[in-house]
Motif scaffolding. Structure first.
Motif, short mmCIF file in Angstrom:
data_model
loop_
_atom_site.label_atom_id
_atom_site.label_comp_id
_atom_site.label_asym_id
_atom_site.label_seq_id
_atom_site.Cartn_x
_atom_site.Cartn_y
_atom_site.Cartn_z
N GLY A 1 0.72 -0.71 -0.01
CA GLY A 1 0.32 -0.36 -0.46
C GLY A 1 0.50 0.88 0.17
O GLY A 1 0.63 2.51 0.70
N ALA A 2 1.79 0.44 -0.37
CA ALA A 2 3.07 1.82 -0.47
C ALA A 2 2.71 3.43 -1.10
O ALA A 2 2.74 4.49 -0.88
N THR A 3 1.84 3.01 -2.39
CA THR A 3 1.56 4.49 -3.46
C THR A 3 0.20 5.44 -1.96
O THR A 3 0.31 6.55 -2.88
N GLY A 4 0.32 4.97 -1.09
CA GLY A 4 -1.45 6.06 -0.60
C GLY A 4 -0.76 6.58 0.17
O GLY A 4 -0.17 6.90 -0.25
N THR A 5 -1.85 7.21 0.75
CA THR A 5 -1.92 9.39 1.70
C THR A 5 -0.53 8.36 2.75
O THR A 5 0.50 9.01 3.04
N LEU A 6 -0.92 6.78 3.40
CA LEU A 6 -0.21 6.63 4.38
C LEU A 6 0.89 5.71 4.13
O LEU A 6 2.22 6.41 4.40
N VAL B 1 3.73 -3.08 -5.29
CA VAL B 1 2.92 -2.25 -6.32
C VAL B 1 2.09 -2.60 -7.00
O VAL B 1 3.27 -3.84 -7.71
N ARG B 2 1.11 -2.39 -7.67
CA ARG B 2 0.30 -2.93 -8.71
C ARG B 2 0.87 -2.37 -10.07
O ARG B 2 1.02 -2.67 -11.22
N SER B 3 1.86 -1.41 -10.06
CA SER B 3 1.64 0.13 -11.40
C SER B 3 3.23 0.48 -10.82
O SER B 3 3.25 1.16 -10.07
N LEU B 4 4.14 -0.75 -11.72
CA LEU B 4 5.86 0.14 -11.14
C LEU B 4 5.20 1.54 -12.27
O LEU B 4 6.34 2.59 -11.61
N ARG B 5 4.94 2.41 -13.00
CA ARG B 5 4.95 3.34 -13.44
C ARG B 5 4.65 4.35 -12.71
O ARG B 5 4.55 5.36 -12.37
N LYS B 6 3.61 4.20 -11.96
CA LYS B 6 3.08 5.08 -10.60
C LYS B 6 3.43 4.91 -9.54
O LYS B 6 3.29 5.72 -9.14
N ALA B 7 3.93 4.19 -9.69
CA ALA B 7 5.13 4.18 -7.89
C ALA B 7 6.55 4.96 -8.77
O ALA B 7 7.55 4.90 -7.52
N GLN C 1 6.96 -5.83 -8.66
CA GLN C 1 5.41 -5.54 -8.75
C GLN C 1 4.37 -7.23 -8.17
O GLN C 1 4.77 -8.13 -8.05
N GLY C 2 3.33 -6.82 -7.87
CA GLY C 2 2.26 -8.09 -7.16
C GLY C 2 0.77 -7.44 -7.00
O GLY C 2 0.91 -6.34 -7.29
N ASP C 3 0.32 -8.43 -6.93
CA ASP C 3 -1.44 -7.91 -6.66
C ASP C 3 -1.57 -8.62 -5.79
O ASP C 3 -1.64 -9.97 -5.72
N LEU C 4 -2.30 -7.88 -4.31
CA LEU C 4 -2.76 -9.02 -3.27
C LEU C 4 -4.11 -9.72 -3.97
O LEU C 4 -4.66 -10.93 -3.44
N CYS C 5 -4.66 -9.85 -5.21
CA CYS C 5 -5.83 -10.29 -6.00
C CYS C 5 -5.30 -11.84 -6.36
O CYS C 5 -6.13 -12.46 -6.83
N GLN C 6 -3.56 -11.49 -6.71
CA GLN C 6 -2.93 -12.64 -7.52
C GLN C 6 -2.33 -13.01 -6.38
O GLN C 6 -1.14 -12.47 -6.51
N PRO C 7 -2.54 -14.02 -6.01
CA PRO C 7 -1.41 -15.21 -3.93
C PRO C 7 -0.24 -15.17 -5.07
O PRO C 7 0.56 -14.91 -4.25
N ASP C 8 -0.61 -15.89 -6.68
CA ASP C 8 0.87 -16.28 -7.08
C ASP C 8 1.94 -15.26 -7.34
O ASP C 8 2.65 -15.03 -7.81
N THR C 9 1.67 -13.53 -7.77
CA THR C 9 1.93 -12.79 -7.89
C THR C 9 3.38 -12.66 -6.32
O THR C 9 4.09 -11.47 -5.93
N ASP D 1 1.40 -3.13 6.65
CA ASP D 1 0.14 -4.54 5.47
C ASP D 1 -0.07 -2.12 5.66
O ASP D 1 -1.52 -2.16 6.36
N ALA D 2 -0.08 -0.93 5.03
CA ALA D 2 -0.92 -0.19 4.87
C ALA D 2 -1.99 0.21 3.46
O ALA D 2 -2.59 0.72 3.03
N ALA D 3 -2.35 -1.18 3.00
CA ALA D 3 -2.83 -1.37 1.80
C ALA D 3 -4.29 -1.15 2.58
O ALA D 3 -4.95 -2.30 2.92
#
Length: 327
Positions: A7-12, A31-37, A49-57, A70-72
């Motif tokens: 959750g590193a790109t969020g406000t907290l 992060v989900r998007s390397l570009r946005k981070a 790069q990884g996604d909480l909703c895709q456990p294999d990542t 965990d601040a996501a």
């Protein structure tokens, strides 16, 4: 020690990354998007790069991680549901962390989550707290109740722009904190094994009602607020309608949170033992008065500069006018 922030790109989350780097930690961000981070990499963090909703990542990001913060959480603009991210996504992350041998899982919940079982986000946060406690992972749970940053769009900007400020029902007094101070607790907790297995509420120096925040903004801005009161019954009706449609489920879940902020039950907590447990000084915590004073000083100064430049351009235009008659 390897520190992973989710959750590193969020406000907290970004404040946690900044604080961790400033304290000399090696920080990795999932992060989900390397570009946005990109800005996190520029600060000195490592991106995975990884996604909480895709456990294999998740496996690669967790390799060698000793502490996970965990601040996501889902955002209002997120296309995915609260249940998908804040429940199933967190279960994926907790299970993957246990398999990877993470030594400390620091989870951000919400103060009073156990009091509102009919509010989806609060219920999910409470259930996640229980799941984490029973997972066997060494953990710490931090439960803030609100951030200063959210008050800018809710109160400060509408007052400056002479727009309506919405106040609902019997409004709850909330002990907001600056995200930078919340981040101080997160990073301070990284090196304190004595906080393992414990849950801490995080509250600012004072709880504020909407009317008190509005009065503060009026005084600092020199402008009067246009207050519009929203009946809680109207919001409940809107929630009941939207939850019948799939496209409205996320909206309905968000509207349900108004039950918390209009309940009249103050969100506040004693912090003396918390500061002692984390080895922090309460005098260093920013007050809402100081935060808003700094915000309005910067904004009003900028508005004066823009007004000055506008007037200067007008004067130049008058001097160059081709329609003025020659002497």
């Amino acid at each position: 020690m390897t520190l992973l922030v989710v959750g590193a790109t969020g406000t907290l989350g970004r404040q946690i990354v900044r604080r961790g780097l400033d304290q000399g930690h090696a920080v990795t961000c999932l992060v989900r998007s390397l570009r946005k981070a990109t800005f996190l990499r520029e600060w000195g963090a490592t991106l995975v790069q990884g996604d909480l909703c895709q456990p294999d990542t998740l496996g690669t990001a967790l390799e060698g991680v000793t502490t996970l913060i965990d601040a996501a959480t889902t955002r209002p603009t997120d296309s995915r549901s609260i249940k998908a991210v804040d429940w199933q996504g967190k279960l994926n992350l907790i299970n993957a962390s246990k398999a990877a041998g993470v030594e400390h899982y620091l989870f951000f919940s919400i103060m009073g989550s156990e009091l509102y079982p009919h509010v989806p986000l609060m219920d999910i946060k409470n259930c996640t707290e229980q799941f984490l406690a029973e997972s066997g992972l060494p953990y710490t749970i931090l439960r803030p109740c609100g951030f200063f940053q959210g008050l800018i769009g809710q109160y400060a900007i509408p007052i400056l722009e002479n727009q309506a400020v919405w106040v609902m029902g019997e409004a709850t007094a909330i002990a907001y904190m600056d995200t930078q101070d919340v981040a101080r607790f997160a990073i301070a907790g990284v090196d304190r094994p004595d906080i393992l297995g414990r849950t801490f509420d995080l509250a600012g120096p004072k709880s504020w009602s909407p009317e008190q925040i509005i009065a503060l903004c009026e005084r600092l801005s020199g402008q009067q607020a246009k207050i519009t009161r929203m009946p809680i019954g109207l919001l409940r009706t809107a929630r009941n309608i939207t939850q019948f449609f799939e496209w409205g489920w996320n909206i309905a879940d968000r509207l349900a949170f108004t039950e918390v902020i209009s309940s009249g039950k103050a969100l506040d907590a004693s912090m003396d033992e918390v500061y002692a447990a984390f080895g922090l000084d309460s005098q260093e915590t920013l007050t809402l008065e100081a935060y808003m004073q700094d915000y309005f000083n910067r904004i009003l100064r900028k508005l004066k500069e823009l007004d000055y430049e506008k007037n200067k351009q007008k004067k130049k235009s008058r001097k160059r006018s081709p329609f003025k008659s020659a002497p």
